[in-house]
Design an enzyme around this catalytic site. Structure first.
Site, short mmCIF file in Angstrom:
data_model
loop_
_atom_site.label_atom_id
_atom_site.label_comp_id
_atom_site.label_asym_id
_atom_site.label_seq_id
_atom_site.Cartn_x
_atom_site.Cartn_y
_atom_site.Cartn_z
N HIS A 72 0.85 -1.20 0.00
CA HIS A 72 0.00 0.00 0.00
C HIS A 72 0.88 1.24 0.00
O HIS A 72 1.86 1.31 0.73
CB HIS A 72 -0.88 0.03 1.25
N TYR A 196 -8.90 5.17 8.29
CA TYR A 196 -9.04 5.44 9.72
C TYR A 196 -10.11 6.52 9.86
O TYR A 196 -9.92 7.64 9.38
CB TYR A 196 -7.73 5.97 10.30
N PRO A 284 -3.39 -0.17 19.40
CA PRO A 284 -3.16 -0.63 18.02
C PRO A 284 -3.22 0.45 16.94
O PRO A 284 -2.72 0.22 15.83
CB PRO A 284 -4.26 -1.68 17.79
N LYS A 288 1.88 -0.38 15.31
CA LYS A 288 3.31 -0.41 15.63
C LYS A 288 3.77 -1.63 16.44
O LYS A 288 4.97 -1.91 16.52
CB LYS A 288 3.70 0.86 16.41
N TYR A 376 4.41 6.32 10.18
CA TYR A 376 3.59 5.16 9.81
C TYR A 376 4.41 4.14 9.01
O TYR A 376 4.38 2.94 9.30
CB TYR A 376 2.36 5.62 9.02
P1 FAD Z 1 3.28 -12.16 21.30
O1 FAD Z 1 2.86 -12.19 19.88
O2 FAD Z 1 2.26 -11.86 22.34
O3 FAD Z 1 3.98 -13.55 21.61
C1 FAD Z 1 4.27 -13.98 22.92
C2 FAD Z 1 4.22 -15.50 22.95
O4 FAD Z 1 4.61 -15.95 24.25
C3 FAD Z 1 2.83 -16.05 22.71
O5 FAD Z 1 2.87 -17.02 21.68
C4 FAD Z 1 2.41 -16.62 24.04
O6 FAD Z 1 1.54 -17.73 23.92
C5 FAD Z 1 3.76 -17.00 24.65
N1 FAD Z 1 3.77 -17.07 26.12
C6 FAD Z 1 3.16 -16.23 27.00
N2 FAD Z 1 3.41 -16.60 28.26
C7 FAD Z 1 4.18 -17.72 28.18
C8 FAD Z 1 4.75 -18.56 29.16
N3 FAD Z 1 4.57 -18.35 30.47
N4 FAD Z 1 5.48 -19.63 28.75
C9 FAD Z 1 5.70 -19.84 27.42
N5 FAD Z 1 5.16 -19.06 26.45
C10 FAD Z 1 4.42 -18.01 26.83
N6 FAD Z 1 1.06 -4.70 15.62
C11 FAD Z 1 1.51 -4.22 14.42
O7 FAD Z 1 2.72 -4.05 14.27
N7 FAD Z 1 0.67 -3.94 13.37
C12 FAD Z 1 -0.67 -4.10 13.48
O8 FAD Z 1 -1.41 -3.88 12.50
C13 FAD Z 1 -1.20 -4.54 14.76
N8 FAD Z 1 -2.52 -4.73 14.93
C14 FAD Z 1 -2.96 -5.34 16.07
C15 FAD Z 1 -4.32 -5.60 16.17
C16 FAD Z 1 -4.79 -6.26 17.29
C17 FAD Z 1 -6.27 -6.53 17.40
C18 FAD Z 1 -3.90 -6.69 18.33
C19 FAD Z 1 -4.39 -7.45 19.53
C20 FAD Z 1 -2.56 -6.42 18.24
C21 FAD Z 1 -2.07 -5.75 17.12
N9 FAD Z 1 -0.72 -5.47 16.97
C22 FAD Z 1 -0.27 -4.89 15.81
C23 FAD Z 1 0.23 -5.81 18.04
C24 FAD Z 1 0.97 -7.12 17.78
O9 FAD Z 1 0.07 -8.17 17.57
C25 FAD Z 1 1.90 -7.45 18.98
O10 FAD Z 1 2.66 -6.31 19.28
C26 FAD Z 1 2.83 -8.63 18.66
O11 FAD Z 1 2.12 -9.84 18.73
C27 FAD Z 1 4.02 -8.69 19.63
O12 FAD Z 1 4.80 -9.82 19.37
P2 FAD Z 1 5.58 -10.57 20.54
O13 FAD Z 1 6.29 -11.71 19.88
O14 FAD Z 1 6.34 -9.60 21.33
O15 FAD Z 1 4.44 -11.09 21.53
C1 DHB Z 2 -4.63 -3.30 11.26
C2 DHB Z 2 -4.48 -3.14 12.63
C3 DHB Z 2 -4.12 -1.91 13.13
O1 DHB Z 2 -3.96 -1.74 14.45
C4 DHB Z 2 -3.91 -0.83 12.28
O2 DHB Z 2 -3.58 0.37 12.81
C5 DHB Z 2 -4.03 -1.01 10.93
C6 DHB Z 2 -4.39 -2.25 10.41
C7 DHB Z 2 -5.02 -4.63 10.73
O3 DHB Z 2 -5.23 -5.54 11.53
O4 DHB Z 2 -5.14 -4.76 9.50
#
Ligand code: FAD
Ligand code: DHB
Length: 384
Positions: A72, A196, A284, A288, A376
């Protein structure tokens, strides 16, 4: 059992760290509470910023992203019943790729397993000991208690994991008085780019995952039970707030996400290093979270390589401060986007006019639009 880096959590942070370390000849074991199927299906982020896309390509993870991801060149901000496009390509020369987080996770798991990587799913009762001198991770797997001795531990276990609680530090926190109801629908997107929307009824976001799947979000009160929103009500509210027709389809997923800004400082204690959501979360808006997790582990992989191979502690000593500079930039950007786009329940007329003025300025001034665009699409790694 012994390894160089014990990694807790198989989210984007833990898996990518394991991949980057393997490329530098450093051994690791990834321990994950959930099953492989669960982590591969967990619907979350969708937007990869430019430095994330470049890194994934550079380390051999770009093939499916380039074939199936949706590049995009801009997004729209909608307010006062009109759409205003922010042209990332014209303002920054860069763009984003829409590619689901669970697809990144699938690609990472496949790459690690193809390379003989040691990923252990469905471990429970995980505990960390000796993190200042002789780290040991203990956990239960297949009914047996096991111990993993490591040179260092990477706590990549998200906001609800055990790592962030393993040492005391300073916590910075903001909660927002709303949540997002997110749906994934089997319906062809009718918009080419994300929208948005700031609407009197609350924020809405139009996004997508593929030419057949639409991803949509609605601002709802905190602690909303997703089950109380019927499909018909969701579609009506999306049409109203986004001011557009939307193709309807059956819902693959419907869930509510709370909104919070939170940073844990420092991100290191002895031989325990926090990365990704274990150290910080953002609301969200602005997409980021996963991108920050990826930026952290890029720095951590290089720092650990110098330490474990050459005994050079410069990188690990600077790890927390280096990451926190980018973390706070993203914290500001996500807070700013959230503040500009949502309907605050206690908002008075003054705040509403300030919000509208910010929106009008952002879409009409090249300087203001460029500021949104460069944050962004993501500042280059190491630029801040
Ligand atoms: P996580 O993905 O949370 O991974 C942590 C892992 O540790 C999990 O698999 C969990 O099961 C495991 N774990 C937890 N506790 C234990 C334990 N005690 N023992 C062993 N394993 C354990 N980010 C973006 O960059 N762009 C987006 O568009 C965006 N949109 C989002 C939309 C939504 C609805 C949500 C909820 C989040 C969004 N995010 C977005 C944020 C993004 O999903 C997180 O920041 C990302 O998952 C972080 O990755 P991580 O590996 O740090 O943590
Ligand atoms: C999506 C999630 C976000 O938080 C955002 O700012 C843009 C897109 C997505 O899930 O597509």
């Amino acid at each position: 059992m012994r390894t160089q880096v014990g990694i807790v959590g198989a989210g984007p942070a833990g898996l990518l760290l394991s991949h980057l370390l393997a490329r530098q000849g450093i051994e690791s074991v990834v321990l994950e509470a959930r099953s492989r199927e669960y982590v591969q299906q967990r619907v979350r982020a969708g937007v990869l910023e430019h430095p994330t896309v470049e890194l994934l390509r550079e380390v051999g993870l770009g093939a499916r992203m380039d074939a199936e991801g949706l590049p995009h060149a801009g997004v729209s901000l909608r307010f006062e019943d009109a759409d205003h496009r922010i042209d990332f390509a014209a303002l920054t020369g860069r763009g984003i790729v829409v590619y689901g987080q669970q697809e990144v996770v699938k690609d990472l798991i496949a790459a690690r397993l193809a390379d003989g990587g040691d990923l252990r799913f469905e471990v429970s009762d995980l505990a960390l000991d000796g993190v200042t001198d002789d780290p040991v991770i203990s956990y239960t797997r297949n009914g047996q208690r096991e111990e993993l001795h490591c040179d260092v531990i990477a706590g990549c276990d998200g906001f609800h994991g055990v790592s962030r609680g393993a040492f005391s530090g300073e916590t910075f926190d903001r909660k927002y008085p709303f949540a997002w109801l997110g749906i994934l629908a089997e319906a062809a997107p009718i918009q080419d780019e994300l929208v948005y929307a700031n609407h009197a009824n609350g924020f809405a976001l139009y996004s997508m995952r593929s030419p057949e799947v639409t991803r949509l979000y609605l601002q709802v009160p905190p602690d909303t039970d997703a089950g109380t929103w019927s499909d018909a009500r969701i579609w009506d509210e999306l049409r109203l707030r986004l001011g557009t027709e939307i193709n309807e389809g059956s819902l693959i997923e419907k869930s509510v996400t709370g909104m919070r800004s939170n940073v844990r400082e420092p991100m290191r204690h002895g031989k325990l290093f926090l990365a990704g959501d274990a150290a910080h979360i953002v609301p969200p808006t602005g997409a980021k979270g996963m991108n920050l997790a990826i930026a952290d582990v890029r720095i951590l992989a290089d720092a650990l390589e110098s330490y474990l191979r050459k005994g050079d502690e410069t990188g690990i000593d600077g790890y927390s401060d280096t990451c926190l500079r980018r973390v706070w930039r993203a914290e500001h950007f996500s807070w700013w986007m959230t503040s500009m786009l949502h309907n605050f329940p206690d908002e008075d007329a003054f705040q509403r006019r300030i919000q509208l003025s910010q929106l009008r300025y952002t879409v009409s001034s090249t300087a203001a639009a460029t500021s949104l665009a460069e944050n962004y699409v993501g500042l280059p790694h190491g630029a801040i």
